[in-house]
Design a protein around this motif. Structure first.
Motif, short mmCIF file in Angstrom:
data_model
loop_
_atom_site.label_atom_id
_atom_site.label_comp_id
_atom_site.label_asym_id
_atom_site.label_seq_id
_atom_site.Cartn_x
_atom_site.Cartn_y
_atom_site.Cartn_z
N HIS B 42 0.87 -1.16 0.00
CA HIS B 42 0.00 0.00 0.00
C HIS B 42 0.91 1.21 0.00
O HIS B 42 1.47 1.57 1.04
N HIS B 80 -6.57 4.47 0.47
CA HIS B 80 -6.77 4.13 1.87
C HIS B 80 -6.23 5.22 2.77
O HIS B 80 -5.28 5.92 2.42
N ARG B 88 -2.70 6.17 1.28
CA ARG B 88 -1.97 5.10 0.63
C ARG B 88 -2.81 4.55 -0.52
O ARG B 88 -4.03 4.65 -0.49
N TYR B 89 -2.13 4.00 -1.51
CA TYR B 89 -2.82 3.54 -2.71
C TYR B 89 -2.46 2.09 -3.00
O TYR B 89 -1.32 1.68 -2.85
N GLU B 90 -3.47 1.34 -3.43
CA GLU B 90 -3.32 -0.10 -3.63
C GLU B 90 -4.04 -0.48 -4.92
O GLU B 90 -5.18 -0.08 -5.13
N HIS B 101 -8.50 -5.05 5.99
CA HIS B 101 -7.12 -4.84 6.42
C HIS B 101 -6.93 -5.00 7.92
O HIS B 101 -7.73 -4.49 8.71
#
Lengths: 166, 166
Positions: B42, B80, B88-90, B101
């Motif tokens: 992430h 996120h 954060r990026y996923e 999570h």
DNA sequence: GTCCATGCAAACCTTTTGCACTATA
DNA sequence: TATAGTGCAAAAGGTTTGCATGGAC
């Protein structure tokens, strides 16, 4: 009015917490705690500041932030981030002690509900992942009854066919 | 290496999304998408910028933010906020499409898991509250196996006896 | 009297925006 | 060649901090 239940017991608890920590009980701290405990909503710092002003209390934002930090540490207040770019604060120990949130994407309303299923989830992650749960957060975003009735729809803006990837 | 699966199909999907929207496919956009799709973590914006630099791409933060916005809109990437003060990026569409999570309060590690119980929760809120779920977010905060083994503990700093309120 | 809190303003940090310049289609 | 993207720097917005003053104990 929303203040059906007296906030006194909660103020007293907060005072006890401060004394336990060896910290002074000030007028500002009590006023901020009163505003948060007296509301059934999830208040932002701006809203808290406004309600204090309505009561005749002019308290700086820095003090509000610092006191909210104490309230959160004392576990009397919970901090939330619903993705609006700022935080919201909600007193605990009033009604349902553990609850989740439904957040309407159209009007922003927050509805509380209980999800007993989470207990099973936490038990499982403990067994499967060896993870010791301390707290959780479940938020469901969607459309509330009123907004649906008013014809609101969820815009889909992603790929026309995002599934054919494998 | 983590790049067991080729990122090509995802890049192509992103290109398709851009074309659908009548937007140009630029080198920067492809590079950013590649970095995000190639990682199983992430990533924060700083981490993405660093990985781009490691590849030899110097891309401004503004462009990274703007491209991440497109990736999120396309539904290929999920945003996120684990309460760290930044997002954060996923990438989605890789492994488990829907997952929750576990976040370790000690080391910050993020573990993905599935919670089928959520479907029942969403069905219930629809019946009970007339709420139409679109998406949800379930995060469990606690201690991961390794941190527990290392002797980490959850500090309790609240009131000594917070329950005797009623 | 000692410590800590308060208020104000400045600092901080992430994210967004304005604008001159460049690249895509 | 028209339209949109990029990079830089400045702005924005919420939150935190430094410091002089004032209040709690």
């Amino acid at each position: 009015m929303t203040e059906t239940v007296s906030v006194r017991p909660f103020i007293r608890l907060f005072g006890r917490y401060l004394r336990e920590q060896g910290l002074p009980v000030t007028h500002q701290r009590e006023a901020i705690a009163e505003v948060v405990f007296a509301s059934e909503e999830h208040l932002s710092v701006d809203e808290i500041e406004q309600r204090l002003r309505d009561r005749g209390d002019r308290i700086g934002k820095a003090t509000i932030y610092r006191t909210l930090d104490l309230l959160v540490r004392s576990r009397l207040v919970e901090e939330h981030d619903f993705g609006e770019g700022f935080k919201r604060y909600e007193h605990r120990l009033s009604r349902q002690p553990v609850h989740e949130h439904l957040i309407c994407l159209e009007c922003g309303k927050v509805i509380e509900f209980q999800a007993g299923e989470i207990a099973a989830v936490e038990a499982r992650v403990q067994v499967v992942h060896g993870f010791l749960p301390a707290r959780h957060r479940l938020e469901v975003y969607g459309l509330c009854r009123e907004c649906r009735a008013a014809g609101a729809e969820l815009p889909y803006q992603g790929l026309t066919c995002p599934i054919d990837t494998v």
